[in-house]
Design an enzyme around this catalytic site. Sequence first.
Site, PDB file in Angstrom:
ATOM      1  N   ASN A  90       1.700  -3.040  -7.777  1.00  0.00           N
ATOM      2  CA  ASN A  90       2.467  -1.847  -7.409  1.00  0.00           C
ATOM      3  C   ASN A  90       3.763  -1.703  -8.206  1.00  0.00           C
ATOM      4  O   ASN A  90       4.224  -0.593  -8.443  1.00  0.00           O
ATOM      5  CB  ASN A  90       2.796  -1.858  -5.912  1.00  0.00           C
ATOM      6  CG  ASN A  90       3.258  -3.212  -5.418  1.00  0.00           C
ATOM      7  OD1 ASN A  90       2.655  -4.241  -5.724  1.00  0.00           O
ATOM      8  ND2 ASN A  90       4.338  -3.229  -4.664  1.00  0.00           N
ATOM      9  N   GLN A 144      -3.384  -0.055  -4.548  1.00  0.00           N
ATOM     10  CA  GLN A 144      -2.946   0.864  -5.611  1.00  0.00           C
ATOM     11  C   GLN A 144      -4.120   1.399  -6.424  1.00  0.00           C
ATOM     12  O   GLN A 144      -3.939   2.271  -7.275  1.00  0.00           O
ATOM     13  CB  GLN A 144      -1.923   0.176  -6.541  1.00  0.00           C
ATOM     14  CG  GLN A 144      -0.636  -0.235  -5.860  1.00  0.00           C
ATOM     15  CD  GLN A 144       0.219   0.960  -5.405  1.00  0.00           C
ATOM     16  OE1 GLN A 144       0.027   2.097  -5.840  1.00  0.00           O
ATOM     17  NE2 GLN A 144       1.167   0.706  -4.505  1.00  0.00           N
ATOM     18  N   THR A 188      -5.480   0.061  20.475  1.00  0.00           N
ATOM     19  CA  THR A 188      -6.143   1.371  20.454  1.00  0.00           C
ATOM     20  C   THR A 188      -6.039   1.982  19.062  1.00  0.00           C
ATOM     21  O   THR A 188      -4.962   2.014  18.463  1.00  0.00           O
ATOM     22  CB  THR A 188      -5.495   2.302  21.501  1.00  0.00           C
ATOM     23  OG1 THR A 188      -5.545   1.635  22.760  1.00  0.00           O
ATOM     24  CG2 THR A 188      -6.215   3.633  21.593  1.00  0.00           C
ATOM     25  N   HIS A 210      -1.577   5.438   3.124  1.00  0.00           N
ATOM     26  CA  HIS A 210      -0.436   6.222   2.653  1.00  0.00           C
ATOM     27  C   HIS A 210      -0.130   6.093   1.165  1.00  0.00           C
ATOM     28  O   HIS A 210       0.845   6.655   0.678  1.00  0.00           O
ATOM     29  CB  HIS A 210       0.808   5.922   3.501  1.00  0.00           C
ATOM     30  CG  HIS A 210       1.484   4.623   3.223  1.00  0.00           C
ATOM     31  ND1 HIS A 210       2.648   4.544   2.506  1.00  0.00           N
ATOM     32  CD2 HIS A 210       1.174   3.361   3.572  1.00  0.00           C
ATOM     33  CE1 HIS A 210       3.026   3.272   2.438  1.00  0.00           C
ATOM     34  NE2 HIS A 210       2.147   2.535   3.072  1.00  0.00           N
ATOM     35  N   CYS A 216       8.744  -1.461  -0.661  1.00  0.00           N
ATOM     36  CA  CYS A 216       8.528  -2.246   0.562  1.00  0.00           C
ATOM     37  C   CYS A 216       9.690  -3.207   0.794  1.00  0.00           C
ATOM     38  O   CYS A 216       9.871  -3.689   1.894  1.00  0.00           O
ATOM     39  CB  CYS A 216       7.232  -3.040   0.483  1.00  0.00           C
ATOM     40  SG  CYS A 216       5.822  -1.998   0.197  1.00  0.00           S
TER      41      CYS A 216
HETATM   42  C1  LIG Z   1      -0.411  -3.512  -3.554  1.00  0.00           C
HETATM   43  C2  LIG Z   1       0.083  -3.308  -2.163  1.00  0.00           C
HETATM   44  N1  LIG Z   1      -0.453  -4.018  -1.156  1.00  0.00           N
HETATM   45  C3  LIG Z   1      -0.047  -3.872   0.112  1.00  0.00           C
HETATM   46  C4  LIG Z   1       0.947  -2.976   0.434  1.00  0.00           C
HETATM   47  C5  LIG Z   1       1.346  -2.800   1.861  1.00  0.00           C
HETATM   48  O1  LIG Z   1       0.848  -1.561   2.298  1.00  0.00           O
HETATM   49  P1  LIG Z   1       1.190  -0.998   3.748  1.00  0.00           P
HETATM   50  O2  LIG Z   1       2.432  -0.198   3.588  1.00  0.00           O
HETATM   51  O3  LIG Z   1      -0.002  -0.136   4.102  1.00  0.00           O
HETATM   52  O4  LIG Z   1       1.350  -2.143   4.651  1.00  0.00           O
HETATM   53  C6  LIG Z   1       1.562  -2.229  -0.589  1.00  0.00           C
HETATM   54  C7  LIG Z   1       2.702  -1.337  -0.312  1.00  0.00           C
HETATM   55  O5  LIG Z   1       3.538  -1.102  -1.183  1.00  0.00           O
HETATM   56  C8  LIG Z   1       1.091  -2.376  -1.915  1.00  0.00           C
HETATM   57  O6  LIG Z   1       1.595  -1.654  -2.918  1.00  0.00           O
END
Ligand SMILES: Cc1ncc(COP(=O)(O)O)c(C=O)c1O
Length: 396
Positions: free
Chosen positions: A169, A197, A255, A219, A341
């Site tokens: 990412n 990704q 749920t 998302h 993140c």
């Molecule tokens: C490669 C990758 N894996 C996992 C995630 C985590 O995704 P989520 O926001 O659905 O927990 C991300 C989020 O940036 C990501 O880019």
Amino acid sequence: MSVWICISILTLTWIASLAKLTRRYLDYNASTPLHPCLDRKWPQFAKAFANPSSLHESGRVAREAIESARETIASFISASPEQLVFTSSASEANNQVIQWVFDHHGPDAHVIISGLEHSSIREPVSYIQSQGVQVSIIEPDTQGRICVDDIAAAITDQTRLISVIWANNEIGTIQPIPEILALAQKNNIPFHTDAVQWLGKYEINLQTLDVDFMTLSGHKCYAPKGVGALYAKDPIGLTPFIRGGNHERGLRSGTENTMAIMAFAEVLAHTDPSALEAHIRPLKSQLVDQLSERISDYYLVGNQSHCLYNTLAFGIQGVDAQALAMNMDLLGIDIATGSACSSGATEPAHSIKAIRLPKSQQNEVVRLSLGQFTTAEDIEMSLAALSQSADQIRHA
Ligand SMILES: Cc1ncc(COP(=O)(O)O)c(C=O)c1O
């Protein structure tokens, strides 16, 4: 203050006032806007409001909606519906796979992961390591590619899982997943890939790419937040990460997020990866070509021959990434300096450290990630803003 800086500030303020009119979003790897196919669907989705575990008619409507969504999503990746477990996020799905290793094999297991994994793999792996599991982290080369031979050299009799992210990412580097899978299969080791990704940008055919586990998220491909999925080739062997109400055939209690699941399926039913690529690839070329014309002393980060077609990570010599992103923000342009993140962190992104970028460059890297709604004008405006911001920061 020099005349030059005064002029720059005035120009930036002027552009910023224009920017209030149009915000330009270049952070699709962090999250995407919702797909327009959903605009008129929400009232229909809302009718499936009842608890899908309830036995009455309203509950059955919700259950049918979920099962129909499961079929759509499974068919998008050429899997069977019963091989998909809905989760709240990709993070949860990643955690579930790592927990599965520990549940099945305990502290005697050995796990191999790449040095480019998302924190939702790295941190649970570090946790099971603290419980005794042996862990090998395969570091990438300086362009972000994992070498299959390095994985082969790390395999032991106790290796119970290999997990390698399909596309990173932060820098967009794509890994040689078919080759790593072949190695895992030759050694009879379950293989997991985080395809967050990758989903929606490229085809996924699990009939030809026979992985044991795959992580998906809504998302990052124009569906809402709050829904992810774990593909398991043999879900019978899977263990739950969240226990309680025995939802998802006992594999994930809680749920189901019915509306988000329905939206995830609706979006994938409207997703054409090659059309998306045909839209985005020329925009990325425009960005790369003009970057060299407009910005001096920039450098690209990551392997450009094996890179997501929507992602460009680069640094500008002597220009701090945080300052650059803040300037761009003021100018109405959303870009990232690392993984969203872990926003708020001033540390360089994990992948930047993993590729061993020189220390002096580690805080210079920004990421632009393009998507379905990116236009040539967005790219043009971003380049102008990048060039102006970089000059301003250099002369401050
Ligand atoms: C490669 C990758 N894996 C996992 C995630 C985590 O995704 P989520 O926001 O659905 O927990 C991300 C989020 O940036 C990501 O880019």
